[in-house]
Design a protein around this motif. Structure first.
Motif, PDB file in Angstrom:
ATOM      1  N   TYR A  49      -0.397  -7.264   1.037  1.00 36.89           N
ATOM      2  CA  TYR A  49       0.036  -6.893  -0.312  1.00 36.89           C
ATOM      3  C   TYR A  49       0.355  -8.147  -1.123  1.00 36.89           C
ATOM      4  O   TYR A  49      -0.086  -8.294  -2.273  1.00 36.89           O
ATOM      5  CB  TYR A  49       1.255  -5.969  -0.235  1.00 36.89           C
ATOM      6  N   ARG A  50       1.123  -9.053  -0.535  1.00 27.54           N
ATOM      7  CA  ARG A  50       1.500 -10.277  -1.262  1.00 27.54           C
ATOM      8  C   ARG A  50       0.285 -11.145  -1.575  1.00 27.54           C
ATOM      9  O   ARG A  50       0.175 -11.711  -2.666  1.00 27.54           O
ATOM     10  CB  ARG A  50       2.512 -11.085  -0.449  1.00 27.54           C
ATOM     11  N   LEU A  51      -0.642 -11.259  -0.630  1.00 19.85           N
ATOM     12  CA  LEU A  51      -1.784 -12.159  -0.796  1.00 19.85           C
ATOM     13  C   LEU A  51      -2.845 -11.608  -1.745  1.00 19.85           C
ATOM     14  O   LEU A  51      -3.403 -12.355  -2.565  1.00 19.85           O
ATOM     15  CB  LEU A  51      -2.425 -12.434   0.569  1.00 19.85           C
ATOM     16  N   HIS A  52      -3.145 -10.326  -1.623  1.00 21.89           N
ATOM     17  CA  HIS A  52      -4.321  -9.780  -2.287  1.00 21.89           C
ATOM     18  C   HIS A  52      -4.022  -8.800  -3.425  1.00 21.89           C
ATOM     19  O   HIS A  52      -4.836  -8.699  -4.346  1.00 21.89           O
ATOM     20  CB  HIS A  52      -5.201  -9.057  -1.259  1.00 21.89           C
ATOM     21  N   ILE A  53      -2.932  -8.079  -3.344  1.00 26.34           N
ATOM     22  CA  ILE A  53      -2.707  -6.978  -4.281  1.00 26.34           C
ATOM     23  C   ILE A  53      -1.687  -7.344  -5.361  1.00 26.34           C
ATOM     24  O   ILE A  53      -1.904  -7.069  -6.548  1.00 26.34           O
ATOM     25  CB  ILE A  53      -2.283  -5.714  -3.508  1.00 26.34           C
ATOM     26  N   ARG A  54      -0.605  -7.988  -4.970  1.00 27.77           N
ATOM     27  CA  ARG A  54       0.395  -8.358  -5.970  1.00 27.77           C
ATOM     28  C   ARG A  54      -0.181  -9.259  -7.064  1.00 27.77           C
ATOM     29  O   ARG A  54       0.162  -9.075  -8.243  1.00 27.77           O
ATOM     30  CB  ARG A  54       1.597  -9.019  -5.299  1.00 27.77           C
ATOM     31  N   PRO A  55      -1.057 -10.227  -6.740  1.00 27.05           N
ATOM     32  CA  PRO A  55      -1.634 -11.036  -7.825  1.00 27.05           C
ATOM     33  C   PRO A  55      -2.390 -10.211  -8.862  1.00 27.05           C
ATOM     34  O   PRO A  55      -2.372 -10.548 -10.064  1.00 27.05           O
ATOM     35  CB  PRO A  55      -2.578 -11.994  -7.085  1.00 27.05           C
TER      36      PRO A  55
END
Length: 245
Positions: A49-55
Motif C-alpha cells: 500500500y505504501r509503495l504502490h497505492i498511497r502515491p
C-alpha cells in the motif's frame, strides 16, 4: 528432517481442501474468518500500500481498485481503511467467482467504499471497466498456465496505473515455519493444511519471472512473498484480442 530438495519443484497435483466443491461449510467459514490474521502477519500488504497505492492517492486524492479473487474480502477492507486513515478515498471492487467466498465477503462487517461481486476478471473486461489499481492476493499459484496468462492480460486491460499480484514464495523454510507457527489457526479450519499446499504449489522468484509476460516484473515482498507488478506508465497498450478467465 526434510531434505533440501523437498520443495525443489512446484506440486501441481496438490489441491487445497477449501477449493473442493464439497468443502465443509463451517470449516470454510472459519478459514475465511481467520485470513485477516494470516494476511496481517505475513502478506506484506501494508508495505505494498505504501509503495504502490498511497502515491496514487497522494496525486489524486482518490482512486479505484479491483481486488481479483478476493476470498473473504479482508485485503480489500484493509486497503480502504488505510486510505481513509491517510485522508484519502479508495473505492474498492472485490470480485471472486466462488459463490461461497462472495457470500462470506458480502456478509462481513461493511467498510465504506468496498463493494463485492461474484465475477471473473474477464467479465469486467467485457464490460469495459477500468480501475486505477488491480491487485490479487494468493491466487497465482491456483492457476494453470492458460488461466495465469488470462488473468495477467485482463489486469493489463483493467488497470490505468498499476497491477500488483502478491503471492507466496516457495521455500523449505516457509513450509517448516508456517507448519510450526500457524497450526493453532488450523484447528477447525483449512488454514494450516491448505497453507502448506499453497506453499508447495507456489513459485520461486525465478520461476515466476520465467512465466511472466513482457512488461511484468517480479519484486520481493518481505521474506515469504513475491509480487508480480505491471506499471501502465512503463508500457504501451497491449493487444486486446486475448481472453482471460
Amino acid at each position: 528432517m526434510m531434505p533440501w530438495g523437498f520443495l525443489g519443484q512446484r506440486d501441481l497435483l496438490a489441491i487445497e481442501e477449501m477449493d473442493r466443491p464439497d468443502a465443509d461449510p463451517e470449516r470454510l467459514s472459519r478459514t475465511y474468518a481467520r485470513f485477516p490474521v494470516i494476511n496481517a502477519l505475513l502478506s506484506g500488504w501494508h508495505r505494498q500500500y505504501r509503495l504502490h497505492i498511497r502515491p496514487i492517492l497522494v496525486r489524486s486524492g482518490s482512486a479505484s481498485m479491483l481486488d481479483v479473487g478476493c476470498g473473504g474480502g479482508d485485503v480489500a477492507r484493509s486497503m480502504s481503511r488505510w486510505a481513509a486513515k491517510d485522508g484519502f478515498r479508495l473505492h474498492v471492487t472485490a470480485i471472486d467467482p466462488d459463490d461461497r467466498a462472495f457470500r462470506f465477503a458480502s456478509t462481513a462487517r461493511a467498510v465504506d467504499g468496498v463493494t463485492y461481486r461474484q465475477a471473473h476478471s474477464a467479465e469486467l473486461v467485457s464490460e469495459g471497466l477500468r480501475f486505477d489499481v488491480v491487485i490479487s492476493n494468493h491466487i497465482l499459484h491456483h492457476l494453470d498456465p492458460a488461466q495465469l496468462a488470462g488473468v495477467l492480460h485482463d489486469s493489463e486491460l483493467l488497470t490505468g496505473d498499476v497491477a500488483l499480484h502478491n503471492d507466496l514464495k516457495r521455500s523449505n523454510a516457509a513450509y517448516v515455519l508456517f507448519m510450526a507457527g500457524f497450526w493453532p489457526l488450523g484447528l477447525g479450519s483449512y488454514i494450516c493444511g491448505d497453507g502448506l499446499v499453497s506453499i508447495r504449489r507456489s513459485y520461486t522468484a525465478r520461476e515466476l519471472g520465467s512465466v511472466a509476460p513482457p512488461g511484468w516484473q517480479v519484486e520481493a515482498n518481505g521474506p515469504w512473498h513475491i509480487a508480480l507488478v505491471y506499471r501502465r506508465d512503463h508500457q504501451t497498450e497491449g493487444d486486446p484480442g486475448r481472453s482471460g478467465v
